[in-house]
Design a protein around this motif. Structure first.
Motif, PDB file in Angstrom:
ATOM      1  N   GLY A   2     -16.339  -5.395 -11.468  1.00 30.30           N
ATOM      2  CA  GLY A   2     -15.577  -6.453 -10.814  1.00 30.30           C
ATOM      3  C   GLY A   2     -14.080  -6.275 -11.021  1.00 30.30           C
ATOM      4  N   GLY A   3     -13.700  -5.881 -12.229  1.00 31.35           N
ATOM      5  CA  GLY A   3     -12.290  -5.623 -12.504  1.00 31.35           C
ATOM      6  C   GLY A   3     -11.752  -4.467 -11.678  1.00 31.35           C
ATOM      7  N   MET A   4     -12.574  -3.436 -11.489  1.00 28.51           N
ATOM      8  CA  MET A   4     -12.142  -2.289 -10.684  1.00 28.51           C
ATOM      9  C   MET A   4     -11.944  -2.682  -9.228  1.00 28.51           C
ATOM     10  N   ILE A   5     -12.848  -3.510  -8.709  1.00 28.22           N
ATOM     11  CA  ILE A   5     -12.710  -3.963  -7.320  1.00 28.22           C
ATOM     12  C   ILE A   5     -11.441  -4.800  -7.167  1.00 28.22           C
ATOM     13  N   GLU A   6     -11.195  -5.690  -8.136  1.00 28.42           N
ATOM     14  CA  GLU A   6      -9.994  -6.523  -8.088  1.00 28.42           C
ATOM     15  C   GLU A   6      -8.735  -5.667  -8.147  1.00 28.42           C
ATOM     16  N   ASN A   7      -8.727  -4.678  -9.060  1.00 32.32           N
ATOM     17  CA  ASN A   7      -7.563  -3.800  -9.176  1.00 32.32           C
ATOM     18  C   ASN A   7      -7.376  -2.969  -7.905  1.00 32.32           C
ATOM     19  N   GLY A   8      -8.512  -2.547  -7.315  1.00 33.36           N
ATOM     20  CA  GLY A   8      -8.430  -1.773  -6.082  1.00 33.36           C
ATOM     21  C   GLY A   8      -7.845  -2.584  -4.946  1.00 33.36           C
ATOM     22  N   ALA A   9      -8.260  -3.852  -4.846  1.00 35.00           N
ATOM     23  CA  ALA A   9      -7.727  -4.727  -3.792  1.00 35.00           C
ATOM     24  C   ALA A   9      -6.228  -4.949  -3.995  1.00 35.00           C
ATOM     25  N   GLU A  10      -5.815  -5.149  -5.237  1.00 31.77           N
ATOM     26  CA  GLU A  10      -4.394  -5.334  -5.513  1.00 31.77           C
ATOM     27  C   GLU A  10      -3.606  -4.071  -5.174  1.00 31.77           C
ATOM     28  N   ALA A  11      -4.216  -2.905  -5.417  1.00 31.74           N
ATOM     29  CA  ALA A  11      -3.545  -1.642  -5.112  1.00 31.74           C
ATOM     30  C   ALA A  11      -3.364  -1.462  -3.607  1.00 31.74           C
ATOM     31  N   ILE A  12      -4.370  -1.892  -2.813  1.00 32.10           N
ATOM     32  CA  ILE A  12      -4.262  -1.799  -1.354  1.00 32.10           C
ATOM     33  C   ILE A  12      -3.112  -2.686  -0.857  1.00 32.10           C
ATOM     34  N   VAL A  13      -3.048  -3.898  -1.388  1.00 31.21           N
ATOM     35  CA  VAL A  13      -1.981  -4.823  -0.989  1.00 31.21           C
ATOM     36  C   VAL A  13      -0.610  -4.276  -1.379  1.00 31.21           C
ATOM     37  N   ALA A  14      -0.563  -3.556  -2.503  1.00 30.99           N
ATOM     38  CA  ALA A  14       0.719  -3.057  -3.013  1.00 30.99           C
ATOM     39  C   ALA A  14       1.146  -1.728  -2.384  1.00 30.99           C
ATOM     40  N   LEU A  15       0.364  -1.179  -1.452  1.00 27.39           N
ATOM     41  CA  LEU A  15       0.691   0.127  -0.874  1.00 27.39           C
ATOM     42  C   LEU A  15       2.106   0.198  -0.295  1.00 27.39           C
ATOM     43  N   PRO A  16       2.547  -0.803   0.483  1.00 29.98           N
ATOM     44  CA  PRO A  16       3.908  -0.703   1.030  1.00 29.98           C
ATOM     45  C   PRO A  16       4.982  -0.556  -0.049  1.00 29.98           C
ATOM     46  N   SER A  17       4.775  -1.204  -1.195  1.00 26.87           N
ATOM     47  CA  SER A  17       5.779  -1.133  -2.261  1.00 26.87           C
ATOM     48  C   SER A  17       5.819   0.239  -2.930  1.00 26.87           C
ATOM     49  N   LYS A  18       4.801   1.079  -2.680  1.00 22.75           N
ATOM     50  CA  LYS A  18       4.744   2.406  -3.287  1.00 22.75           C
ATOM     51  C   LYS A  18       5.518   3.449  -2.498  1.00 22.75           C
ATOM     52  N   VAL A  19       5.913   3.087  -1.265  1.00 27.02           N
ATOM     53  CA  VAL A  19       6.563   4.065  -0.388  1.00 27.02           C
ATOM     54  C   VAL A  19       7.844   4.654  -0.994  1.00 27.02           C
ATOM     55  N   PRO A  20       8.776   3.841  -1.542  1.00 27.12           N
ATOM     56  CA  PRO A  20       9.999   4.434  -2.110  1.00 27.12           C
ATOM     57  C   PRO A  20       9.719   5.445  -3.215  1.00 27.12           C
ATOM     58  N   ASP A  21       8.800   5.121  -4.139  1.00 18.97           N
ATOM     59  CA  ASP A  21       8.471   6.054  -5.219  1.00 18.97           C
ATOM     60  C   ASP A  21       7.814   7.315  -4.668  1.00 18.97           C
ATOM     61  N   LEU A  22       6.940   7.146  -3.645  1.00 17.00           N
ATOM     62  CA  LEU A  22       6.304   8.312  -3.035  1.00 17.00           C
ATOM     63  C   LEU A  22       7.346   9.216  -2.390  1.00 17.00           C
ATOM     64  N   TRP A  23       8.307   8.598  -1.700  1.00 18.38           N
ATOM     65  CA  TRP A  23       9.353   9.375  -1.033  1.00 18.38           C
ATOM     66  C   TRP A  23      10.180  10.162  -2.067  1.00 18.38           C
ATOM     67  N   ASP A  24      10.541   9.501  -3.170  1.00 19.95           N
ATOM     68  CA  ASP A  24      11.303  10.180  -4.222  1.00 19.95           C
ATOM     69  C   ASP A  24      10.492  11.311  -4.847  1.00 19.95           C
ATOM     70  N   ALA A  25       9.183  11.084  -5.010  1.00 22.07           N
ATOM     71  CA  ALA A  25       8.326  12.112  -5.603  1.00 22.07           C
ATOM     72  C   ALA A  25       8.136  13.291  -4.663  1.00 22.07           C
ATOM     73  N   ALA A  26       8.116  13.015  -3.353  1.00 23.67           N
ATOM     74  CA  ALA A  26       7.865  14.077  -2.372  1.00 23.67           C
ATOM     75  C   ALA A  26       9.131  14.839  -2.007  1.00 23.67           C
ATOM     76  N   PHE A  27      10.264  14.134  -1.867  1.00 23.34           N
ATOM     77  CA  PHE A  27      11.478  14.774  -1.367  1.00 23.34           C
ATOM     78  C   PHE A  27      12.662  14.702  -2.327  1.00 23.34           C
TER      79      PHE A  27
END
Length: 433
Positions: free
Chosen positions: A285-310
């Motif tokens: 249940g905790g994993m499902i909850e964390n997974g759902a929170e991670a899906i919602v937080a995807l847009p906020s990960k874009v800046p870090d992903l961009w810095d990591a990629a480029f």
């Protein structure tokens, strides 16, 4: 040997990926056929077909690019307001709608009028669209519970793995003691590596969660009963207040957050222990909850992903990982210098996590995802019920095709995000710690 194991790990993940996709589409296929909807195609993958076979009225096949799959159902969208289904507009947006509507009626045959997807009741369409993601959830839960209850899960125990010699605020993120650092209460009390703490202040403790809570709540004198060399000894310590990692209501450490609390100064040993069914369900249940929170937080990960990629940014452990990144992790898993059972369990957990992500992602109420079709069917049911209550004419099927321009925008965003993750997975991948 390392290269061979890496290739084998990637190949095994590819097989697991194909099975997960096929399993997902099987959910759609079986429920569609159950409700009498004609399904001309069941395909795993995209691109050129490398193998296919007709059985009954359905063509089953595998395509060259294992990045998804689909079943093609007749009549996914209702006809237009004038009853026509072919594309006939020069407007780009209107053309998108009519192209989608026209594609939904490809291979229409005499007698299919009663076997169209849109003619089924909303609850049946919800079941058909939900069945795919649900199959991924079932597979994820089965793997998670199977691994946790048989192999086990890393669990902190009350055994001492190491003693901190001095008091260092955890927010400082350093391991070396300075001359000005005071002696830690655990070191001063004579706590040793290998000791098993069985009681705190005279009250028995059987698990790390209980012991950790009692330590955090205590500032001042305390007694620690340890099992050492087959005998029990009582140590006296004076706990102090220190800055330590914050924990949530489930006892999990909250990253990068710290709070003042009682401090003893030792590390608990971690062992892989089988969990009970109840504990496994709670962990799941905790994993499902964390997974759902991670899906919602995807847009906020874009800046870090961009810095990591480029840029020169660090690829964080909780960074989104795509198919390529997951395949690389699978290759790393097979190269771990751990027992074979650990490797199998880790690989299975990786596959289970991928299936859980498929479930959560597909449940987003956005076209072209399954959740978008589910939302359309539910809205149709609601507005029909409202019309019935107010004795208005039946509004008819909700035309999901009208949302296709939005679906193309959403698909474009998903493609851009996928490409960004792909680049990051290649140039700055997440690695197993």
């Amino acid at each position: 040997m390392t290269i061979l194991l890496t290739i084998l790990g990637i190949a095994l993940f590819a097989v697991g990926l194909l099975f997960s996709i096929a399993w997902h589409e099987l959910g759609h296929l079986s429920t569609a056929k159950l409700f009498g909807i004609r399904v001309p195609q069941y395909m795993v993958g995209f691109g050129p077909t490398i193998w296919s076979r007709h059985k009954g009225e359905t063509e089953y096949g595998i395509k060259a690019i294992p990045m998804g799959g689909y079943i093609r159902m007749i009549g996914m969208f209702p006809p237009g307001e004038d009853g026509r289904i072919e594309a006939r507009s020069t407007s780009p947006w209107r053309g998108m709608i009519e192209d989608a509507r026209s594609a939904a009626y490809e291979e229409l045959k005499p007698g299919d009028e009663t076997r169209l997807f849109y003619t089924r009741k909303p609850w049946k369409r919800v079941i058909v669209m939900f069945a795919g993601p649900f199959m991924n959830l079932v597979l994820a839960v089965a793997i998670f519970l199977g691994v946790m209850m048989t192999f086990g899960s890393p669990t902190q125990t009350t055994e001492v793995a190491g003693v901190q010699k001095c008091v260092i605020a955890q927010s400082e993120k350093r391991d070396t003691c300075a001359k000005s650092d005071p002696e830690s209460p655990a070191f001063a009390a004579g706590l040793r590596e290998g000791d098993k703490i069985v009681a705190f202040n005279g009250e028995p403790v059987e698990d790390w969660a209980t012991l950790s809570t009692r330590i955090r709540e205590t500032i001042g004198p305390a007694t620690i009963t340890v099992e050492r060399g087959g005998t029990e000894q009582v140590l006296k310590a004076t706990l102090i207040e220190n800055t330590v990692a914050k924990k949530d209501e489930d006892g999990e450490v909250v990253p990068e957050e710290f709070v003042p609390a009682g401090y003893l100064g030792f590390a608990a040993r971690t062992e892989i222990l089988p969990l009970s069914f109840g504990d496994s369900v709670d962990r799941m249940g905790g994993m499902i909850e964390n997974g759902a929170e991670a899906i919602v937080a995807l847009p906020s990960k874009v800046p870090d992903l961009w810095d990591a990629a480029f840029g020169d940014g660090e690829r964080k452990d909780d960074s989104p990982v795509g198919v390529v990144g997951a395949a690389r992790l699978s290759g790393e898993v097979l190269n771990l210098d751990v027992p074979t059972t650990n490797i199998v369990a880790t690989f299975l957990m990786l596959l289970a996590g991928f299936n859980l992500s498929l479930f959560l992602f597909n449940m987003l109420p956005l076209l072209p995802l399954d959740g978008g079709h589910i939302a359309g069917a539910l809205w149709e049911s609601v507005r029909r019920k409202i019309a019935k209550v107010f004795r208005r004419p039946d509004p008819g099927p909700f035309d999901v095709a009208k949302l296709m321009p939005v679906a193309y925008v959403v698909a474009g965003i998903f493609i851009c995000f996928t490409l960004l993750v792909l680049v990051a997975d290649i140039v700055n991948p997440v690695k197993i710690s």
